[in-house]
Design a protein around this motif. Structure first.
Motif, PDB file in Angstrom:
ATOM      1  N   ASP A 125     -40.254 -44.318  -4.858  1.00 31.34           N
ATOM      2  CA  ASP A 125     -38.839 -44.648  -4.765  1.00 31.34           C
ATOM      3  C   ASP A 125     -38.661 -46.161  -4.784  1.00 31.34           C
ATOM      4  O   ASP A 125     -39.452 -46.890  -4.193  1.00 31.34           O
ATOM      5  CB  ASP A 125     -38.323 -44.137  -3.414  1.00 31.34           C
ATOM      6  N   ASP A 129     -34.055 -48.692   1.864  1.00 27.02           N
ATOM      7  CA  ASP A 129     -33.779 -48.007   3.139  1.00 27.02           C
ATOM      8  C   ASP A 129     -34.967 -47.867   4.090  1.00 27.02           C
ATOM      9  O   ASP A 129     -34.771 -47.930   5.297  1.00 27.02           O
ATOM     10  CB  ASP A 129     -33.078 -46.662   2.909  1.00 27.02           C
ATOM     11  N   ASP A 137     -29.615 -48.949   1.403  1.00 27.24           N
ATOM     12  CA  ASP A 137     -30.574 -49.027   0.301  1.00 27.24           C
ATOM     13  C   ASP A 137     -30.679 -50.410  -0.328  1.00 27.24           C
ATOM     14  O   ASP A 137     -31.386 -50.586  -1.315  1.00 27.24           O
ATOM     15  CB  ASP A 137     -30.177 -48.014  -0.789  1.00 27.24           C
ATOM     16  N   TYR A 201     -32.691 -41.972 -10.475  1.00 24.71           N
ATOM     17  CA  TYR A 201     -31.767 -41.146  -9.699  1.00 24.71           C
ATOM     18  C   TYR A 201     -30.388 -41.470 -10.296  1.00 24.71           C
ATOM     19  O   TYR A 201     -29.747 -42.439  -9.904  1.00 24.71           O
ATOM     20  CB  TYR A 201     -31.778 -41.555  -8.236  1.00 24.71           C
ATOM     21  N   LYS A 204     -26.759 -39.393  -8.178  1.00 25.20           N
ATOM     22  CA  LYS A 204     -27.119 -39.193  -6.771  1.00 25.20           C
ATOM     23  C   LYS A 204     -25.850 -39.250  -5.950  1.00 25.20           C
ATOM     24  O   LYS A 204     -25.153 -40.271  -5.907  1.00 25.20           O
ATOM     25  CB  LYS A 204     -28.100 -40.271  -6.316  1.00 25.20           C
ATOM     26  N   PHE A 209     -26.585 -33.615   2.927  1.00 30.97           N
ATOM     27  CA  PHE A 209     -27.851 -32.885   2.907  1.00 30.97           C
ATOM     28  C   PHE A 209     -29.082 -33.790   2.999  1.00 30.97           C
ATOM     29  O   PHE A 209     -30.201 -33.310   2.932  1.00 30.97           O
ATOM     30  CB  PHE A 209     -27.939 -32.008   1.647  1.00 30.97           C
ATOM     31  N   PHE A 213     -34.159 -36.030   5.896  1.00 31.95           N
ATOM     32  CA  PHE A 213     -34.961 -37.100   5.277  1.00 31.95           C
ATOM     33  C   PHE A 213     -34.816 -38.398   6.064  1.00 31.95           C
ATOM     34  O   PHE A 213     -35.777 -39.138   6.259  1.00 31.95           O
ATOM     35  CB  PHE A 213     -34.498 -37.312   3.830  1.00 31.95           C
ATOM     36  N   ARG A 214     -33.607 -38.657   6.519  1.00 36.17           N
ATOM     37  CA  ARG A 214     -33.385 -39.913   7.243  1.00 36.17           C
ATOM     38  C   ARG A 214     -34.100 -39.891   8.590  1.00 36.17           C
ATOM     39  O   ARG A 214     -34.505 -40.940   9.093  1.00 36.17           O
ATOM     40  CB  ARG A 214     -31.892 -40.203   7.352  1.00 36.17           C
ATOM     41  N   LYS A 230     -22.873 -44.164   2.743  1.00 32.92           N
ATOM     42  CA  LYS A 230     -23.372 -44.799   1.527  1.00 32.92           C
ATOM     43  C   LYS A 230     -22.384 -44.603   0.372  1.00 32.92           C
ATOM     44  O   LYS A 230     -22.762 -44.626  -0.792  1.00 32.92           O
ATOM     45  CB  LYS A 230     -24.765 -44.254   1.187  1.00 32.92           C
ATOM     46  N   LYS A 261     -29.187 -35.177  -7.947  1.00 27.43           N
ATOM     47  CA  LYS A 261     -29.583 -35.017  -6.549  1.00 27.43           C
ATOM     48  C   LYS A 261     -28.365 -34.985  -5.650  1.00 27.43           C
ATOM     49  O   LYS A 261     -27.509 -35.855  -5.819  1.00 27.43           O
ATOM     50  CB  LYS A 261     -30.493 -36.194  -6.171  1.00 27.43           C
ATOM     51  N   VAL A 286     -33.178 -31.460  -1.936  1.00 25.57           N
ATOM     52  CA  VAL A 286     -33.363 -32.450  -0.870  1.00 25.57           C
ATOM     53  C   VAL A 286     -33.683 -31.809   0.475  1.00 25.57           C
ATOM     54  O   VAL A 286     -33.651 -30.582   0.643  1.00 25.57           O
ATOM     55  CB  VAL A 286     -32.133 -33.385  -0.761  1.00 25.57           C
TER      56      VAL A 286
HETATM   57  C1  PBG Z   1     -33.294 -43.298  -0.191  1.00 25.39           C
HETATM   58  C2  PBG Z   1     -33.510 -41.858  -0.476  1.00 25.39           C
HETATM   59  C3  PBG Z   1     -32.887 -40.811   0.206  1.00 25.39           C
HETATM   60  C4  PBG Z   1     -33.472 -39.644  -0.269  1.00 25.39           C
HETATM   61  C5  PBG Z   1     -34.407 -39.996  -1.243  1.00 25.39           C
HETATM   62  N1  PBG Z   1     -34.396 -41.385  -1.369  1.00 25.39           N
HETATM   63  C6  PBG Z   1     -31.899 -40.811   1.310  1.00 25.39           C
HETATM   64  C7  PBG Z   1     -30.645 -41.556   1.210  1.00 25.39           C
HETATM   65  O1  PBG Z   1     -30.152 -41.869   0.124  1.00 25.39           O
HETATM   66  O2  PBG Z   1     -30.126 -41.866   2.288  1.00 25.39           O
HETATM   67  C8  PBG Z   1     -33.129 -38.282   0.243  1.00 25.39           C
HETATM   68  C9  PBG Z   1     -34.142 -37.240   0.009  1.00 25.39           C
HETATM   69  C10 PBG Z   1     -33.962 -36.011   0.811  1.00 25.39           C
HETATM   70  O3  PBG Z   1     -32.970 -35.816   1.550  1.00 25.39           O
HETATM   71  O4  PBG Z   1     -34.860 -35.177   0.727  1.00 25.39           O
HETATM   72  N2  PBG Z   1     -32.804 -44.092  -1.135  1.00 25.39           N
END
Ligand code: PBG
Length: 337
Positions: A125, A129, A137, A201, A204, A209, A213-214, A230, A261, A286
């Motif tokens: 990636d 972030d 980001d 991406y 996005k 969802f 991840f966060r 965001k 995504k 995700v």
């Molecule tokens: C960060 C990023 C995110 C995800 C992938 N790259 C989170 C966001 O944009 O806050 C999310 C992936 C997931 O939820 O599985 N740039």
């Protein structure tokens, strides 16, 4: 219920659903391990795997454990991994400068994987972030009210060159700044990395969802806010035409693979992008899509394997060539069992 009641039908679609082999012959879509990319979380040091509470079955791995995992994924026929570093808080800063450390965790992980399991595609990636205290980001603008687009793109392009030097196969800008794909392409080419691909991406969305991840990369907790806003850079979930504009721009700017995504709630977008472009298309199932299936299955409300398989099938049917999914390994294991 009488035997004599007969419809006068020429077309009876059920004829082709009568037996398993007829159904197999008429099957239109398949999901194979080769279509899948496993996202993985990496941590520094020699520590034990750290389970992620909101993502049962997913752990953050040290580099040695990650190498082992990559060997297993490769043996299962999975095509690639997408790497996400989880940094210690002391390495996070307002401007995320650790991202440009030539020995930062993710670059060491790329080198280690490309040495140990060179055939596996490694994707990283590009976004700040994991590196910023605020979890956004990119870099703040002067008033710290919004992200500074062009200054962020400059950093992303440098990150791309570092990742390419480390041997990454594809860089995946996930930031949604304007113009980043073109800037990354020229930085790569300018440094002799014309073979490094860009998975953009492209569409996005500003999605709820992404919550689990966060937790996994600590991009929510470090900011003390659980719902990072965001929306000045990620797409409005209400908008499909805007998504198509983003996709067209990324294609023009030189993306090799486009991405939608999240995946499951955005199947209409996947289908439309599939019809608009000839490029390979990725979809990212995700963390929250994974978590909802896992949580319902834990309660006995859904059948884990069947819902998992159906969710992946639907994403392929909508038109995705490849899927980033936390289910990749489990799916491949079941096929091989
Ligand atoms: C960060 C990023 C995110 C995800 C992938 N790259 C989170 C966001 O944009 O806050 C999310 C992936 C997931 O939820 O599985 N740039």
């Amino acid at each position: 219920m009488s035997e004599s009641y007969k419809l006068d039908l020429t077309r009876r679609p059920r004829r082709m659903r009568r037996t398993a082999s007829l159904r197999a012959l008429a099957c239109e879509t398949e999901v194979l391990p080769q279509h899948l990319i496993q996202p993985v979380f990496v941590i520094d040091g020699e520590c034990a795997p750290e389970p992620i509470g909101s993502m049962p079955g997913v752990s953050r791995l040290s580099i040695p454990d990650l190498i082992e995992e990559c060997r297993e994924l490769q043996a299962l026929g999975i095509s690639g991994v997408a790497l996400f570093p989880k940094l210690e808080d002391r390495l996070k800063s307002d401007d995320g400068r650790e991202a440009l450390n030539p020995d930062t965790l993710v670059l060491r992980a790329i080198r280690a994987i490309k040495t140990a399991v060179p055939e596996l595609t490694v994707i990283t990636d590009l976004a700040l972030d994991p590196y910023t205290v605020h979890g956004h980001d990119g870099l703040w603008d002067a008033g710290a009210q919004d992200l500074a687009n062009d200054a962020t793109v400059e950093v992303l392009a440098e990150m791309a060159v570092l990742a390419a030097e480390a041997g990454v196969d594809m860089v995946a800008p996930s930031d949604m700044m304007d113009g980043r794909v073109g800037a990354i392409r020229s930085a790569l080419d300018g440094n002799g990395f014309e073979k490094t691909a860009i998975m953009a991406y492209s569409a996005k969305f500003a999605s709820a969802f992404y919550g689990p991840f966060r937790d996994a990369v600590g991009s929510a907790s470090s900011a003390g806010t659980h719902h990072l806003d965001k929306r000045t850079y990620q797409l409005n979930p209400a908008n499909r035409r805007e998504a198509l504009v983003e996709v067209a721009l990324d294609e023009e700017e030189g993306a090799d693979v486009l991405m939608v995504k999240p995946a499951g709630p955005y199947l209409d977008i996947i289908r439309e992008v599939r019809e608009e472009t000839e490029l390979p298309l990725a979809a990212y199932q995700v963390s929250g899509e994974y978590a909802q299936i896992m949580a319902a299955a834990e309660r006995g409300w859904l059948d884990l394997e069947r819902c998992r398989d159906e969710s992946l099938l639907a994403i392929r049917r909508a038109g995705a060539d490849m899927i980033l999914t936390y289910f990749a390994k489990a799916y491949a294991e079941k096929l091989h069992s």
